[in-house]
Design a protein around this motif. Structure first.
Motif, short mmCIF file in Angstrom:
data_model
loop_
_atom_site.label_atom_id
_atom_site.label_comp_id
_atom_site.label_asym_id
_atom_site.label_seq_id
_atom_site.Cartn_x
_atom_site.Cartn_y
_atom_site.Cartn_z
N SER A 137 40.23 48.22 29.10
CA SER A 137 40.27 46.77 29.34
C SER A 137 41.14 45.99 28.35
O SER A 137 41.46 44.84 28.60
N ALA A 138 41.52 46.59 27.24
CA ALA A 138 42.22 45.86 26.17
C ALA A 138 43.50 45.19 26.64
O ALA A 138 43.71 44.01 26.40
N GLY A 139 44.37 45.94 27.30
CA GLY A 139 45.64 45.37 27.74
C GLY A 139 45.45 44.27 28.76
O GLY A 139 46.14 43.25 28.73
N LEU A 140 44.51 44.47 29.64
CA LEU A 140 44.20 43.47 30.67
C LEU A 140 43.74 42.16 30.02
O LEU A 140 44.24 41.09 30.34
N ALA A 141 42.79 42.26 29.10
CA ALA A 141 42.27 41.07 28.42
C ALA A 141 43.35 40.40 27.60
O ALA A 141 43.48 39.17 27.60
N LEU A 142 44.15 41.18 26.88
CA LEU A 142 45.20 40.64 26.04
C LEU A 142 46.25 39.88 26.86
O LEU A 142 46.70 38.81 26.47
N SER A 143 46.61 40.40 28.01
CA SER A 143 47.64 39.77 28.83
C SER A 143 47.21 38.41 29.37
O SER A 143 48.04 37.60 29.76
N ARG A 144 45.91 38.16 29.38
CA ARG A 144 45.39 36.90 29.91
C ARG A 144 44.75 36.01 28.84
O ARG A 144 44.27 34.93 29.14
N GLY A 145 44.66 36.51 27.62
CA GLY A 145 43.97 35.76 26.57
C GLY A 145 42.49 35.62 26.89
O GLY A 145 41.87 34.59 26.59
N ALA A 146 41.92 36.64 27.50
CA ALA A 146 40.53 36.59 27.97
C ALA A 146 39.54 36.70 26.81
O ALA A 146 39.82 37.33 25.80
N PRO A 147 38.36 36.10 26.98
CA PRO A 147 37.32 36.21 25.95
C PRO A 147 36.67 37.60 25.99
O PRO A 147 37.03 38.44 26.82
N GLU A 148 35.73 37.81 25.11
CA GLU A 148 34.97 39.06 25.10
C GLU A 148 34.39 39.30 26.48
O GLU A 148 33.95 38.37 27.15
N PRO A 149 34.36 40.54 26.92
CA PRO A 149 33.83 40.82 28.26
C PRO A 149 32.32 40.67 28.33
O PRO A 149 31.62 40.71 27.32
N PHE A 150 31.83 40.48 29.54
CA PHE A 150 30.39 40.44 29.77
C PHE A 150 29.87 41.87 29.80
O PHE A 150 30.62 42.82 30.03
N ASP A 151 28.57 42.01 29.59
CA ASP A 151 27.95 43.33 29.65
C ASP A 151 27.61 43.71 31.08
O ASP A 151 27.39 44.88 31.37
N GLY A 152 27.57 42.73 31.95
CA GLY A 152 27.30 42.99 33.35
C GLY A 152 27.24 41.72 34.15
O GLY A 152 27.27 40.62 33.60
N ILE A 153 27.16 41.88 35.45
CA ILE A 153 27.03 40.75 36.36
C ILE A 153 25.91 41.05 37.34
O ILE A 153 25.86 42.14 37.93
N ALA A 154 25.01 40.11 37.50
CA ALA A 154 23.96 40.21 38.51
C ALA A 154 24.32 39.29 39.66
O ALA A 154 24.78 38.17 39.45
N GLU A 155 24.13 39.77 40.88
CA GLU A 155 24.37 38.96 42.07
C GLU A 155 23.14 39.02 42.95
O GLU A 155 22.67 40.10 43.29
N LEU A 156 22.62 37.84 43.28
CA LEU A 156 21.48 37.73 44.19
C LEU A 156 21.92 36.89 45.38
O LEU A 156 22.59 35.87 45.22
N TYR A 157 21.51 37.31 46.58
CA TYR A 157 21.95 36.67 47.81
C TYR A 157 20.76 36.11 48.59
O TYR A 157 19.71 36.75 48.67
N TRP A 158 20.99 34.94 49.18
CA TRP A 158 20.03 34.31 50.09
C TRP A 158 20.74 33.95 51.38
O TRP A 158 21.94 33.71 51.39
N ASP A 159 19.98 33.85 52.46
CA ASP A 159 20.56 33.49 53.74
C ASP A 159 21.09 32.06 53.76
O ASP A 159 22.08 31.77 54.42
#
Length: 131
Positions: free
Chosen positions: A55-77
């Motif tokens: 991920s280092a090159g990807l983050a560096l090319s965009r000036g991105a912050p520290e990555p998240f540890d994960g993403i939760a997605e919950l869906y409703w109708d």
């Protein structure tokens, strides 16, 4: 469908492995146990790979912050389903229990969340035949 996206950062005293293990093996089943009370149609956990070199090159090319540890997605109708959970004592209790558990492994102040709708641009299984 309405989706809640929750970008998670772990509490500082937890390793990435400890965080992901708790999230997957304790919190995940807890969410599942409340899916009817919360009217949740789908729940997805996206765990970071923890591969800094990848991920280092990807983050560096965009000036991105520290990555998240994960993403939760919950869906409703619908939005109405989300609002109904807030009116239902069982739904409110489920939310209370889940928040109490989240405090054990998520740095809530550093973990943004929001409701959204997906706009699919490339569908699963779609291929390009452009030449």
């Amino acid at each position: 469908m309405i989706k809640l996206t929750f970008c998670l950062r772990r509490l500082p005293h937890l390793s990435r492995e400890e965080f992901q293990d708790y999230w997957l093996n304790h919190h995940g089943p807890l969410v599942r146990s409340f899916m009817q009370a919360m009217r949740v149609r789908r729940y997805v956990q996206t765990h970071s790979l923890g591969d800094a070199a990848l991920s280092a090159g990807l983050a560096l090319s965009r000036g991105a912050p520290e990555p998240f540890d994960g993403i939760a997605e919950l869906y409703w109708d619908s939005r109405e389903d989300i609002e109904a959970v807030g009116r239902d004592p069982a739904g409110r209790e489920a939310g209370r229990v889940l928040l109490e558990d989240e405090r054990k492994f998520i740095d809530l102040a550093q973990s943004p969340l929001w409701y959204n709708e997906e706009r699919e641009i490339i569908a699963l299984g779609e291929t390009s035949h452009a030449r």
